[in-house]
Design an enzyme around this catalytic site. Structure first.
Site, PDB file in Angstrom:
ATOM      1  N   SER A  44       0.894  -1.233  -0.013  1.00 52.19           N
ATOM      2  CA  SER A  44       0.008  -0.164   0.008  1.00 52.19           C
ATOM      3  C   SER A  44       0.871   1.319   0.047  1.00 52.19           C
ATOM      4  O   SER A  44       1.709   1.355  -0.853  1.00 52.19           O
ATOM      5  CB  SER A  44      -0.960  -0.062   1.154  1.00 52.19           C
ATOM      6  OG  SER A  44      -1.979   0.777   0.961  1.00 52.19           O
ATOM      7  N   HIS A  87      -7.324  -6.267   1.238  1.00 51.06           N
ATOM      8  CA  HIS A  87      -6.278  -5.271   1.060  1.00 51.06           C
ATOM      9  C   HIS A  87      -5.255  -5.665   2.247  1.00 51.06           C
ATOM     10  O   HIS A  87      -4.002  -5.907   1.803  1.00 51.06           O
ATOM     11  CB  HIS A  87      -6.623  -3.829   1.551  1.00 51.06           C
ATOM     12  CG  HIS A  87      -5.634  -2.863   1.125  1.00 51.06           C
ATOM     13  ND1 HIS A  87      -5.328  -2.660  -0.238  1.00 51.06           N
ATOM     14  CD2 HIS A  87      -4.861  -2.102   1.949  1.00 51.06           C
ATOM     15  CE1 HIS A  87      -4.291  -1.541   0.145  1.00 51.06           C
ATOM     16  NE2 HIS A  87      -4.048  -1.089   1.094  1.00 51.06           N
ATOM     17  N   ASP A 106      -9.632  -6.827  -3.358  1.00 47.69           N
ATOM     18  CA  ASP A 106      -9.114  -5.598  -2.506  1.00 47.69           C
ATOM     19  C   ASP A 106     -10.623  -4.575  -2.337  1.00 47.69           C
ATOM     20  O   ASP A 106     -10.933  -4.212  -3.376  1.00 47.69           O
ATOM     21  CB  ASP A 106      -8.069  -4.975  -2.919  1.00 47.69           C
ATOM     22  CG  ASP A 106      -7.421  -4.038  -2.086  1.00 47.69           C
ATOM     23  OD1 ASP A 106      -8.060  -3.232  -1.397  1.00 47.69           O
ATOM     24  OD2 ASP A 106      -6.043  -3.859  -2.302  1.00 47.69           O
TER      25      ASP A 106
END
Length: 287
Positions: free
Chosen positions: A124, A259, A224
């Site tokens: 991320s 995620h 995600d």
């Protein structure tokens, strides 16, 4: 010293004892021949619940699965920007302090543990930092990583806010607010573009990275819930257009976990392990 079954927490920016000026290392071999796997966590540059421990499952899997004693690992903390609901832990910062902290951690590993060969893995916002490091160069005596793996990465800040307007708050908290004039006149160079790997990858660091035949792998989950595959597509397109990077660039989009959950997904581990094994074999670290 830590072995593969032990970890050691150290502070990389003395005399600072800021809780996020720390990293966890698994250190089994005092030699510059070793390959290091470096993990940089995500959390929107501000979430104190997302720390270096996010990388522990992946790193311990790699250390126990790959047949070599010449493999070390580290997971890096860095100072965070203010979070809208969580209380601050220590001093809060804005860009470029996150990047400077990670660079300081890499320099510490280079100076203290003879780190020469390393792979960067970022999740991320951590993936953003990986490519910002590649773009800015590192303080590690100009050493570049042998590979960079981006897991559900953020690569275009302006594109992120266009797709997810609700994310503007944490982007502004980390990188600064943008004037109304800049929003009204899009032909002007947007300040966030300078900080976005997909918008600003033209630099000596990238050039040397690709000339060395090093690898980039972009991984994104179709499951995600926080980030679509658009960010990965933007980064892929930028690298191909500017560096003709098809031969050293791999994009993996699959039905991995959500995620944060992808960090403990065995299918993601398989992708990462394959890359680490390939680099290790090329260095004669893994046989």
């Amino acid at each position: 010293m830590a072995t593969k079954d032990q970890l050691q927490t150290v502070y990389y920016n003395p005399p600072s004892v800021h809780p996020f000026h720390s990293l966890d290392i698994w250190y089994s071999k005092p030699t510059d021949e070793a390959l290091w796997i470096i993990f940089i966590h995500g959390g929107a540059w501000c979430d104190p619940t997302q720390t270096k421990t996010q990388g522990h499952p992946l790193l311990t899997h790699l250390l126990t699965s790959l047949p070599t004693s010449l493999l070390n690992a580290a997971s890096i903390n860095y100072r965070l920007s203010p979070h809208p609901t969580h209380a601050a832990i220590g001093e809060t910062v804005t860009h470029p302090a996150h990047l400077e902290d990670v660079q300081a951690a890499l320099k510490f590993l280079n100076d203290t543990y003879q780190m020469r060969n390393y792979i960067l893995i970022g999740h991320s916002a951590g993936a953003t930092l990986c490519f910002q490091i590649l773009g800015s160069g590192t303080p590690c005596t100009k050493l570049l990583p042998k590979a960079v793996i981006g897991l559900a990465g953020v690569y275009d800040l302006r594109g992120l806010v266009e797709e997810y307007p609700g994310y503007r708050g944490f982007v502004e908290g980390a990188f600064g607010a943008v004037s109304k004039e800049m929003e009204l006149y899009p032909w002007k160079i947007h300040p966030w573009d300078y900080m976005s790997p997909a918008k600003n990858p033209v630099c000596e660091g990238y050039k040397r990275f690709f000339e060395g035949g090093h690898r980039i792998v972009l991984v994104q989950s179709t499951m995600d819930e926080l980030l679509s595959a658009r960010q990965t597509g933007l980064m892929e397109r930028a690298l191909v257009e500017r560096f003709a990077a098809e031969g050293v660039l791999e994009t993996v989009i699959g039905d991995f976990d959500v995620h944060v959950g992808m960090l403990t997904d065995s299918k993601v581990w398989e992708v990462v392990e394959r890359v680490v094994r390939g680099v290790g074999e090329a260095l004669n670290v893994i046989r």
